[in-house]
Design a protein around this motif. Structure first.
Motif, PDB file in Angstrom:
ATOM      1  N   ALA A 165       0.831  -1.214   0.000  1.00  0.00           N
ATOM      2  CA  ALA A 165       0.000   0.000   0.000  1.00  0.00           C
ATOM      3  C   ALA A 165       0.861   1.258   0.000  1.00  0.00           C
ATOM      4  O   ALA A 165       0.399   2.335  -0.384  1.00  0.00           O
ATOM      5  CB  ALA A 165      -0.925   0.004   1.216  1.00  0.00           C
ATOM      6  N   LEU A 166       2.128   1.131   0.415  1.00  0.00           N
ATOM      7  CA  LEU A 166       3.043   2.272   0.370  1.00  0.00           C
ATOM      8  C   LEU A 166       3.202   2.805  -1.045  1.00  0.00           C
ATOM      9  O   LEU A 166       3.464   3.987  -1.249  1.00  0.00           O
ATOM     10  CB  LEU A 166       4.416   1.869   0.921  1.00  0.00           C
ATOM     11  CG  LEU A 166       4.545   1.760   2.444  1.00  0.00           C
ATOM     12  CD1 LEU A 166       5.933   1.259   2.805  1.00  0.00           C
ATOM     13  CD2 LEU A 166       4.277   3.096   3.111  1.00  0.00           C
ATOM     14  N   HIS A 168       0.974   3.341  -3.063  1.00  0.00           N
ATOM     15  CA  HIS A 168      -0.178   4.168  -3.428  1.00  0.00           C
ATOM     16  C   HIS A 168      -0.296   5.411  -2.548  1.00  0.00           C
ATOM     17  O   HIS A 168      -1.267   6.152  -2.678  1.00  0.00           O
ATOM     18  CB  HIS A 168      -1.470   3.356  -3.306  1.00  0.00           C
ATOM     19  CG  HIS A 168      -1.379   1.977  -3.850  1.00  0.00           C
ATOM     20  ND1 HIS A 168      -1.947   0.884  -3.217  1.00  0.00           N
ATOM     21  CD2 HIS A 168      -0.775   1.494  -4.960  1.00  0.00           C
ATOM     22  CE1 HIS A 168      -1.694  -0.206  -3.917  1.00  0.00           C
ATOM     23  NE2 HIS A 168      -0.988   0.131  -4.971  1.00  0.00           N
ATOM     24  N   ILE A 169       0.667   5.626  -1.671  1.00  0.00           N
ATOM     25  CA  ILE A 169       0.480   6.681  -0.672  1.00  0.00           C
ATOM     26  C   ILE A 169       0.449   8.069  -1.307  1.00  0.00           C
ATOM     27  O   ILE A 169      -0.242   8.972  -0.828  1.00  0.00           O
ATOM     28  CB  ILE A 169       1.560   6.598   0.428  1.00  0.00           C
ATOM     29  CG1 ILE A 169       1.077   7.346   1.678  1.00  0.00           C
ATOM     30  CG2 ILE A 169       2.913   7.113  -0.057  1.00  0.00           C
ATOM     31  CD1 ILE A 169       1.840   6.973   2.939  1.00  0.00           C
ATOM     32  N   LYS A 170       1.158   8.248  -2.440  1.00  0.00           N
ATOM     33  CA  LYS A 170       1.147   9.554  -3.102  1.00  0.00           C
ATOM     34  C   LYS A 170      -0.250   9.892  -3.609  1.00  0.00           C
ATOM     35  O   LYS A 170      -0.784  10.967  -3.325  1.00  0.00           O
ATOM     36  CB  LYS A 170       2.135   9.586  -4.268  1.00  0.00           C
ATOM     37  CG  LYS A 170       2.074  10.898  -5.055  1.00  0.00           C
ATOM     38  CD  LYS A 170       2.992  10.893  -6.259  1.00  0.00           C
ATOM     39  CE  LYS A 170       2.838  12.186  -7.070  1.00  0.00           C
ATOM     40  NZ  LYS A 170       3.692  12.200  -8.280  1.00  0.00           N
ATOM     41  N   ILE A 171      -0.841   8.964  -4.372  1.00  0.00           N
ATOM     42  CA  ILE A 171      -2.145   9.261  -4.964  1.00  0.00           C
ATOM     43  C   ILE A 171      -3.234   9.344  -3.897  1.00  0.00           C
ATOM     44  O   ILE A 171      -4.122  10.200  -3.969  1.00  0.00           O
ATOM     45  CB  ILE A 171      -2.517   8.225  -6.048  1.00  0.00           C
ATOM     46  CG1 ILE A 171      -3.800   8.666  -6.769  1.00  0.00           C
ATOM     47  CG2 ILE A 171      -2.673   6.827  -5.473  1.00  0.00           C
ATOM     48  CD1 ILE A 171      -4.108   7.857  -8.007  1.00  0.00           C
ATOM     49  N   GLU A 313       3.703   5.967   6.495  1.00  0.00           N
ATOM     50  CA  GLU A 313       4.803   5.364   5.749  1.00  0.00           C
ATOM     51  C   GLU A 313       5.877   4.822   6.690  1.00  0.00           C
ATOM     52  O   GLU A 313       6.372   3.706   6.512  1.00  0.00           O
ATOM     53  CB  GLU A 313       5.412   6.400   4.800  1.00  0.00           C
ATOM     54  CG  GLU A 313       6.480   5.832   3.887  1.00  0.00           C
ATOM     55  CD  GLU A 313       6.887   6.817   2.813  1.00  0.00           C
ATOM     56  OE1 GLU A 313       7.729   6.443   1.964  1.00  0.00           O
ATOM     57  OE2 GLU A 313       6.383   7.954   2.811  1.00  0.00           O
ATOM     58  N   THR A 314       6.215   5.595   7.711  1.00  0.00           N
ATOM     59  CA  THR A 314       7.228   5.162   8.668  1.00  0.00           C
ATOM     60  C   THR A 314       6.785   3.912   9.419  1.00  0.00           C
ATOM     61  O   THR A 314       7.563   2.977   9.623  1.00  0.00           O
ATOM     62  CB  THR A 314       7.519   6.293   9.682  1.00  0.00           C
ATOM     63  OG1 THR A 314       7.996   7.440   8.975  1.00  0.00           O
ATOM     64  CG2 THR A 314       8.566   5.853  10.696  1.00  0.00           C
ATOM     65  N   GLU A 315       5.502   3.886   9.814  1.00  0.00           N
ATOM     66  CA  GLU A 315       5.002   2.747  10.568  1.00  0.00           C
ATOM     67  C   GLU A 315       4.963   1.490   9.699  1.00  0.00           C
ATOM     68  O   GLU A 315       5.309   0.390  10.160  1.00  0.00           O
ATOM     69  CB  GLU A 315       3.610   3.052  11.117  1.00  0.00           C
ATOM     70  CG  GLU A 315       3.033   1.986  12.037  1.00  0.00           C
ATOM     71  CD  GLU A 315       3.825   1.794  13.323  1.00  0.00           C
ATOM     72  OE1 GLU A 315       3.582   0.790  14.012  1.00  0.00           O
ATOM     73  OE2 GLU A 315       4.690   2.640  13.627  1.00  0.00           O
ATOM     74  N   PHE A 316       4.554   1.639   8.435  1.00  0.00           N
ATOM     75  CA  PHE A 316       4.558   0.495   7.527  1.00  0.00           C
ATOM     76  C   PHE A 316       5.975  -0.056   7.371  1.00  0.00           C
ATOM     77  O   PHE A 316       6.193  -1.268   7.399  1.00  0.00           O
ATOM     78  CB  PHE A 316       4.025   0.928   6.159  1.00  0.00           C
ATOM     79  CG  PHE A 316       2.558   0.684   5.967  1.00  0.00           C
ATOM     80  CD1 PHE A 316       2.098   0.036   4.843  1.00  0.00           C
ATOM     81  CD2 PHE A 316       1.627   1.128   6.891  1.00  0.00           C
ATOM     82  CE1 PHE A 316       0.740  -0.180   4.638  1.00  0.00           C
ATOM     83  CE2 PHE A 316       0.281   0.917   6.708  1.00  0.00           C
ATOM     84  CZ  PHE A 316      -0.171   0.260   5.579  1.00  0.00           C
TER      85      PHE A 316
END
Length: 337
Positions: A165-166, A168-171, A313-316
């Motif tokens: 899922a990281l 897709h974090i931008k969109i 993001e950091t946690e993932f």
């Protein structure tokens, strides 16, 4: 809790009377006959501060003009196969109404891949669904239920959520920022269902970063959330991923017996897509139909939103770096037997 006073609404109304005519015109498409309700939404989004709410609304109106948002429902995404690809990779739809008349919006967070088109098409589709909700669905619900309905309920399905899922974090950050800046306070409650370990771990970290009014809107339900959701909506309005009972609730087939509200074949998407094509024809917009994707300026996330995205993001990454966690999460299935 933010308390909006009559004085602040009147002060806001006075400021809006002074804006330029083009802004007033697009404001009509925003408030749909309920200007005070719109002012209250923007006041809530800025904790009752009239000056900040006014700037937020004017910025949003300018964004609408600069990006021709008022015309976006006259610009269908074609060909149909491209739009079908969007629906198969950005899982979002409407499954029905709550008992109080609020539209039930379903979002497949975990299984959305955003891999069938450029980011511009996903943004165009997202804004079209927002505008269709605000200009068609909500006014229709208001008429049907005999009271002003301006918000919806969102049910977020976390089935299949993985470390990928990281990607897709931008969109997803862009889409959420568009909503935060231009469609504030349109969601009454967010229900999280089929949540895997990876979501639960991130939620513990992200929850304290959210504003109080946002935290109060989010409810994480057990399993598919079926029993809890049936308290506020009929069975027919449940998203398809909530209709099974027990631990196998997430094992639904998108082509199975349940009514897939994400599919282009669902009545909501058929009606929305047909509506955009009809609006294009009414405006003799054949030239527009032949064009490519509808480009909208990417908004910059506010500091709070950027901080939350960075925290996720950091946690993932932390979870992925733990011994044995990365491999186990790649194949995780929600509530698997």
């Amino acid at each position: 809790m933010v308390f909006i006073t009559e004085e602040s609404i009147k002060e806001f109304q006075t400021l809006m009377e002074e804006i330029a005519e083009p802004l007033k015109k697009t404001f009509q498409n925003v408030h749909q006959g309920y200007p005070s309700g719109t002012l209250i939404r923007f006041l809530k989004a800025r904790d009752g501060n009239v000056s900040k709410a006014h700037k937020m609304l004017v910025d949003s109106l300018n964004w609408r003009i600069q990006n021709e948002i008022d015309d976006i429902l006259t610009k269908p995404i074609i060909p149909t196969d491209l739009y079908r690809g969007l629906r198969d990779s950005y899982l979002m739809g409407m499954s029905g109404y709550s008992k109080e008349g609020l539209p039930v919006i379903a979002i497949g967070v975990g299984l959305s891949m955003f891999d069938k088109a450029s980011i511009h098409y996903y943004i165009q589709s997202h804004i079209q669904m927002n505008e269709y909700r605000d200009r068609v669905i909500l006014p229709s619900a208001t008429k049907k239920f005999g009271r002003h309905i301006s918000t919806c309920i969102k049910v977020l399905d976390m089935t299949g959520l993985k470390l990928s899922a990281l990607n897709h974090i931008k969109i997803t950050t862009v889409l959420s920022t568009i909503d935060d800046q231009n469609y504030p306070e349109k969601t009454d409650t967010y229900f999280i269902v089929n949540a895997p370990y990876i979501f639960s771990a991130c939620w513990k970290v992200v929850r304290p970063l959210l504003q109080e009014r946002t935290r109060k809107k989010v409810q994480v339900l057990s399993g598919s959330g079926r029993d809890e959701l049936l308290k506020i909506m009929d069975y027919a309005s449940l998203p398809h991923f909530c209709k099974k009972e027990g631990s196998s609730s997430s094992r639904y087939s998108r082509n199975g017996t349940y009514d897939d509200c994400f599919s282009l074949d669902h009545s909501f998407h058929e009606q929305l897509y047909n509506y955009t094509k009809e609006q294009a024809k009414l405006l003799e917009a054949d030239a527009l139909i032949k064009q490519g994707s509808f480009h909208v300026d990417f908004p910059e996330p506010d500091p709070e939103g950027a901080k939350i995205a960075q925290t996720i993001e950091t946690e993932f990454q932390r979870l992925g770096n733990q011994n044995g966690v990365s491999n186990s999460l790649r194949g995780i299935k929600i509530n698997a037997d």
